[in-house]
Scaffold this motif. Structure first.
Motif, short mmCIF file in Angstrom:
data_model
loop_
_atom_site.label_atom_id
_atom_site.label_comp_id
_atom_site.label_asym_id
_atom_site.label_seq_id
_atom_site.Cartn_x
_atom_site.Cartn_y
_atom_site.Cartn_z
N VAL A 18 0.96 -1.04 -0.10
CA VAL A 18 0.12 -0.15 -0.15
C VAL A 18 0.58 1.29 -0.03
O VAL A 18 0.42 2.09 -0.75
N GLY A 19 1.95 1.41 0.91
CA GLY A 19 2.78 2.59 0.97
C GLY A 19 3.38 2.60 -0.38
O GLY A 19 3.63 3.83 -0.67
N GLY A 69 8.81 3.51 -5.41
CA GLY A 69 7.78 2.97 -4.97
C GLY A 69 7.03 1.99 -5.64
O GLY A 69 6.37 0.99 -4.74
N GLY A 100 2.81 1.77 -3.41
CA GLY A 100 1.82 2.14 -4.47
C GLY A 100 1.29 3.68 -4.06
O GLY A 100 1.17 4.54 -5.20
N TRP A 101 1.11 3.90 -2.86
CA TRP A 101 0.65 5.19 -2.63
C TRP A 101 1.92 6.34 -3.13
O TRP A 101 1.50 7.37 -3.79
N TRP A 102 3.06 5.95 -2.62
CA TRP A 102 4.22 6.93 -2.96
C TRP A 102 4.62 6.98 -4.55
O TRP A 102 4.70 8.19 -4.92
N SER A 103 4.44 6.01 -5.14
CA SER A 103 4.61 6.01 -6.51
C SER A 103 3.60 6.88 -7.34
O SER A 103 3.94 7.71 -8.17
N LEU A 104 2.27 6.69 -6.98
CA LEU A 104 1.21 7.62 -7.44
C LEU A 104 1.37 9.12 -7.20
O LEU A 104 1.03 9.86 -8.19
N ARG A 105 1.60 9.23 -5.98
CA ARG A 105 1.98 10.53 -5.53
C ARG A 105 3.09 11.30 -6.27
O ARG A 105 2.72 12.40 -6.68
N SER A 153 1.93 12.04 -9.89
CA SER A 153 1.10 13.10 -10.09
C SER A 153 1.87 14.53 -9.93
O SER A 153 1.62 15.40 -10.55
N CYS A 196 6.30 -1.59 -3.99
CA CYS A 196 4.64 -1.99 -4.03
C CYS A 196 4.87 -3.46 -4.82
O CYS A 196 3.94 -4.44 -4.30
#
Length: 292
Positions: free
Chosen positions: A12-13, A272, A15-20, A23, A276
């Motif tokens: 989860v961490g 990230g 994936g979130w970091w990669s998407l952030r 963006s 993931c």
């Protein structure tokens, strides 16, 4: 189960970091660089030089060096004989406003809530909770490797280039329109705070109340007052400010350009994503082991 919890957190961490980071990189590359003098209100990016402000003297807390912005961290080497690690015991960050000059104008920047990436950074060690004097460098800094405390300090200095992306707004200079209804309401609320004074000005029959005719006079006077305040405010020189966006958009102040920042963000997004994937594989393996 502990391993499963860690693997899920990594999935989860990561994936979130990669998407952030992806963006943020797209925001940086998709937002055109504006000039302060002609920038539209809203989300913008500037590139200019930091300037010192009159009657403002800022000194970094650990090294004592003059600067425009600072951030520090003090860590203590602690633990038992089997496991020793660095533990943060104190940290801080200045909140003084910065002044950016791009040649066409100047903009004040509120750094609170920003991701600040300065180019000046010093790390050294010592035996005192708070260091005395500037950081030790060269062979003296090497001899400090066995000491108990580790200090790190980051700074922004006048004359350094700065890339800034955030929420831009201006006041004065005739740039702001007048919302007459809202301005009139604000004046009336202000007058109601001193209701005795309001009665003294508009209670013609002195009965301690304002009837409909008298309230009409209050509204008309408040409208005229709002228009006069807006006229005076518009005659002031334009003042430009940047701060944290209201929406979930990046607010970044950096001594590097947008291309370099975007490249760093892409590498961090890749890291990230790898975390993931590794977490997902570990989760699958652990679930199979538990169910076997």
């Amino acid at each position: 189960m502990i391993g499963l919890a860690f693997s899920l957190a990594a999935t989860v961490g990561g994936g979130w970091w990669s998407l952030r980071r992806l963006s943020q990189a797209r925001h940086l590359l998709d937002t055109p660089t504006s000039k302060i003098r002609s920038a539209a209100q809203g989300y913008v990016e500037f590139y200019g030089v930091l300037r010192e402000q009159a009657d403002t003297a800022i000194v970094a807390p650990l090294t004592g060096k003059p600067c425009l912005w600072w951030r520090f961290k003090i860590e203590e080497y602690c633990g038992d004989d089997d496991k020793r690690t660095w533990r943060v015991v104190e940290r801080g960050c200045s909140e003084g406003w910065l002044l950016l000059d791009d040649g066409t104008g100047q903009c004040l920047i509120d750094p609170r809530g920003a991701e600040v990436r300065p180019s000046s950074r010093e790390v050294w060690r010592g035996n005192l909770r708070h260091p005395r004097g500037p950081a030790q460098t060269g062979w003296k800094g090497w001899l400090d490797s066995g000491k108990r405390y580790r200090y790190s300090e980051e700074r922004l200095h006048g004359g350094q280039p700065l890339y800034a992306i955030g929420e831009f707004r201006s006041s004065g200079g005739g740039r702001q329109g007048l919302d007459l209804g809202a301005a009139q309401g604000a004046v009336i609320r202000e007058w109601k705070g001193d209701f005795a004074g309001l009665l003294q000005r508009f209670d013609g029959d002195r009965n301690g109340q304002l009837d409909e005719r008298e309230w009409n006079r209050v509204r008309l006077a408040a409208q005229l007052e709002a228009e006069e305040r807006h006229r005076q405010h518009s005659q002031r020189p334009a003042q430009h400010q940047m701060g944290k966006p209201r929406e979930a958009q990046p607010f970044i102040l950096a001594c590097a350009g947008e291309d370099e920042l975007a490249r760093q963000f892409y590498w961090q997004a890749a890291g990230g994503a790898l975390l993931c994937v590794a977490g997902a594989l570990a989760t699958t393996w652990l679930l199979n082991a538990l169910l076997a």
